[in-house]
Write a protein that holds these residues in place. Structure first.
Motif, PDB file in Angstrom:
ATOM      1  N   GLU A  37      -8.971  -5.681   1.412  1.00 48.32           N
ATOM      2  CA  GLU A  37      -8.710  -4.463   0.637  1.00 48.32           C
ATOM      3  C   GLU A  37      -9.831  -4.125  -0.344  1.00 48.32           C
TER       4      GLU A  37
ATOM      5  N   ARG B 216       0.823  -1.220   0.000  1.00 51.62           N
ATOM      6  CA  ARG B 216       0.000   0.000   0.000  1.00 51.62           C
ATOM      7  C   ARG B 216       0.855   1.268   0.000  1.00 51.62           C
TER       8      ARG B 216
ATOM      9  N   HIS C  63      -7.682   8.811   0.752  1.00 52.98           N
ATOM     10  CA  HIS C  63      -8.476   8.870  -0.468  1.00 52.98           C
ATOM     11  C   HIS C  63      -7.604   8.652  -1.700  1.00 52.98           C
ATOM     12  N   ARG C  64      -8.277   8.425  -2.816  1.00 54.45           N
ATOM     13  CA  ARG C  64      -7.561   8.015  -4.025  1.00 54.45           C
ATOM     14  C   ARG C  64      -6.729   9.127  -4.639  1.00 54.45           C
TER      15      ARG C  64
ATOM     16  N   ILE D 143     -13.776   3.625   0.678  1.00 55.43           N
ATOM     17  CA  ILE D 143     -13.151   4.898   0.299  1.00 55.43           C
ATOM     18  C   ILE D 143     -13.968   5.584  -0.793  1.00 55.43           C
ATOM     19  N   GLU D 144     -14.411   4.823  -1.787  1.00 56.79           N
ATOM     20  CA  GLU D 144     -15.208   5.409  -2.867  1.00 56.79           C
ATOM     21  C   GLU D 144     -16.493   6.024  -2.330  1.00 56.79           C
TER      22      GLU D 144
ATOM     23  N   GLU E 297     -11.530  -0.458  -0.479  1.00 59.60           N
ATOM     24  CA  GLU E 297     -11.627   0.395  -1.666  1.00 59.60           C
ATOM     25  C   GLU E 297     -13.065   0.867  -1.878  1.00 59.60           C
ATOM     26  N   ARG E 298     -14.016  -0.014  -1.643  1.00 67.68           N
ATOM     27  CA  ARG E 298     -15.413   0.388  -1.793  1.00 67.68           C
ATOM     28  C   ARG E 298     -15.795   1.416  -0.738  1.00 67.68           C
TER      29      ARG E 298
END
Length: 411
Positions: free
Chosen positions: A311, A95, A234-235, A318-319, A315-316
C-alpha cells in the motif's frame, strides 16, 4: 500554452514509487530496457502512451517475493489461494469497508478469464444478451468473442464538454431513462460494468451504482463488474464496490479484480472472481480450479504481496499519477478537451475538430511520433477520441502534450 510557456510541477516532491530516478525512465532508455509490448511494438522514436501499464518498476515487496521464490526453487503450481483471499479481504475491508467471506472469492488466471467465466455462468445456453456502456474497455470485445452466439449491445454514455477554469473538460454520465427503456424492451441477460470506468478513469458514485442496481433488479439483469483499477482511486474520490449494492438489491453479480494494473505487474497471471450474493457463492463452491490451468506462481505471489504489503507503493503511485494528470491538463492547449479522471492513470482526449483528419491518432503517430490508444477501439462514442496513459515520467507527459499541441499548430 495558456501560461506563457511555463509548466508548473504540482506535487514536485512526489517521487517515482520505487525510487527510480526520473532520468532512468526516459523513453529512449525504456525502448532498450523494457522488453514489453508497450515499447517493442512501436519504433524507438515513438512516445508510447497507448497500453494500460505504467513505466514505474513494481514495489520492492513484490520483487522480493519473486526473488525469494526463485532462491528457494519453489516455482511449481500453486494449488491453494487461501492466503491471497485472506489478504484481499483484509485490504478491501481496510480500503473500502467491504466485508468479504473467503468462500466468496475464487482465484483464476486473469480478469479476462474471470469475466468469461462469469458470463458463462449467467448466460443461457443459446447465447443470451450482453449489454454495456461505451466507450468502454476494448478488452471486453475479446472476452465476448469467446461467446459467439451471444448478442452484444453497446449503449452509449453521455459525453459532455464544459468550460472549467478556461479549459474544456469532458465528463460522462449514464442516461438512466434510456437504460431503463432498453432493459424493458430488449431482454438483457447480463450488464457488464467497468468500475472505475476505463477509458475515462471515472469512479462511479454510490448513488449512481444504487440506481443501476435498482434497474437491474427490476428487469432481472445480472451484472459482471470489472473493478481492476479500483485500488488506483485518487485521493479526492471514494471507490464503491458494486457487489454489496448488488447483494442488497438481489441482483446476481460477480466482480473481477487483480493487482496487475494498480501495482504494474500486468504480465503476471492471477485474478479474483468474487461472488456478490449467496447463490453466486454456492456456484463458486463447485467451481473447478485445475492446478495446471489457473493462476501462475509469480502472479499469485505478486498479488499477495501487493494486497498485504504494497500500500505504501500504491499511495506513492497515486500521488504521482494525480500530479501527472495536472501536468497533462496544464500543458495541453485549452482547445483540446480532456477528462479530469479520479481513478487510474488514464485520460480521455477529444481530438475531433482539431484539423487532425479522419484518424487523429494515426496523424499524431505519423507526424509527431506519439502513440495514443485510438478511441475507435472502445466502441460507440469513441471515434475521434483517444486515451492517454500518464503512468510515466512527468517529462514524458509534458513532451507528449507538447507534440499534440504542435500537431494542431498551437505550440
Amino acid at each position: 500554452m495558456s501560461n506563457g510557456g511555463q509548466v508548473s510541477y504540482p506535487n514536485s516532491n512526489a517521487p517515482e514509487p520505487s525510487g527510480t530516478a526520473w532520468d532512468e525512465l526516459t523513453s529512449p532508455l525504456l525502448h532498450t530496457r523494457y522488453d514489453n509490448a508497450k515499447y517493442q511494438m512501436v519504433d524507438s522514436d515513438v512516445l508510447p502512451f497507448w497500453i494500460a501499464e505504467m513505466d514505474f518498476p513494481p514495489a520492492q515487496e513484490i520483487r522480493d517475493a519473486w526473488t525469494d521464490a526463485i532462491a528457494s526453487g519453489s516455482i511449481g503450481y500453486v494449488h491453494e489461494s487461501l492466503r491471497l483471499r485472506e489478504g484481499f479481504a483484509t485490504f478491501a475491508k481496510r480500503r473500502w469497508g467491504w466485508d468479504l467471506k473467503l468462500e466468496q472469492m475464487h482465484a483464476t488466471r486473469d480478469v479476462y478469464q474471470a469475466v468469461r467465466d462469469a458470463l458463462h455462468l449467467f448466460l443461457p445456453e443459446n447465447g443470451g444478451h450482453i449489454a454495456l456502456h461505451t466507450p468502454n474497455y476494448n478488452g471486453f470485445a475479446v472476452m465476448f468473442s469467446a461467446l459467439p452466439q451471444a448478442k452484444v449491445s453497446q449503449l452509449e454514455l453521455q459525453q459532455t464538454i464544459a468550460i472549467s477554469d478556461g479549459r474544456q473538460t469532458i465528463s460522462i454520465d449514464i442516461d438512466y431513462a434510456a437504460l431503463e427503456e432498453y432493459f424493458r424492451t430488449a431482454s438483457v441477460d447480463v450488464f457488464v460494468l467497468c468500475n472505475p470506468h476505463n477509458p475515462f478513469g471515472r469512479v462511479w458514485s454510490a448513488a449512481e451504482l444504487e440506481r443501476l442496481a435498482q434497474l437491474c433488479a427490476k428487469y432481472r439483469v445480472a451484472v459482471v463488474s470489472d473493478e481492476i483499477h479500483a485500488p488506483l482511486t485518487h485521493r479526492d474520490a471514494t471507490f464503491i464496490p458494486f457487489a454489496p449494492i448488488a447483494a442488497k438489491h438481489g441482483v446476481p453479480c460477480f466482480v473481477t479484480t487483480s493487482a496487475s494494473k494498480s501495482w504494474n505487474i500486468p504480465g503476471t497471471k492471477c485474478a479474483l472472481l468474487i461472488a456478490a450474493g449467496t447463490a453466486e457463492t454456492a456456484i463458486l463452491a463447485d467451481f473447478p480450479t485445475p492446478i495446471n490451468a489457473g493462476f501462475d506462481r509469480f502472479g499469485y505471489l505478486g498479488n499477495l504481496a501487493a494486497f498485504t504489503a504494497g500500500e505504501a507503493w500504491l499511495e506513492r503511485a497515486i500521488e504521482r499519477i494525480e500530479a501527472n494528470q495536472i501536468l497533462l491538463r496544464e500543458t495541453l492547449d485549452p482547445a483540446i478537451p480532456v477528462s479530469t479522471p479520479n481513478a487510474s492513470y488514464l485520460a480521455w482526449l477529444d481530438l475531433r475538430n482539431l484539423g487532425l483528419g479522419d484518424s487523429p491518432t494515426q496523424t499524431l503517430l505519423s507526424q509527431q511520433r506519439i502513440k495514443l490508444a485510438d478511441g475507435d477501439v472502445y466502441g460507440r462514442g469513441g471515434q475521434g477520441f483517444a486515451r492517454f496513459n500518464v503512468g510515466c515520467a512527468p517529462e514524458m507527459v509534458i513532451e507528449g502534450a507538447r507534440r499534440i499541441n504542435t500537431a494542431i499548430g498551437r505550440n
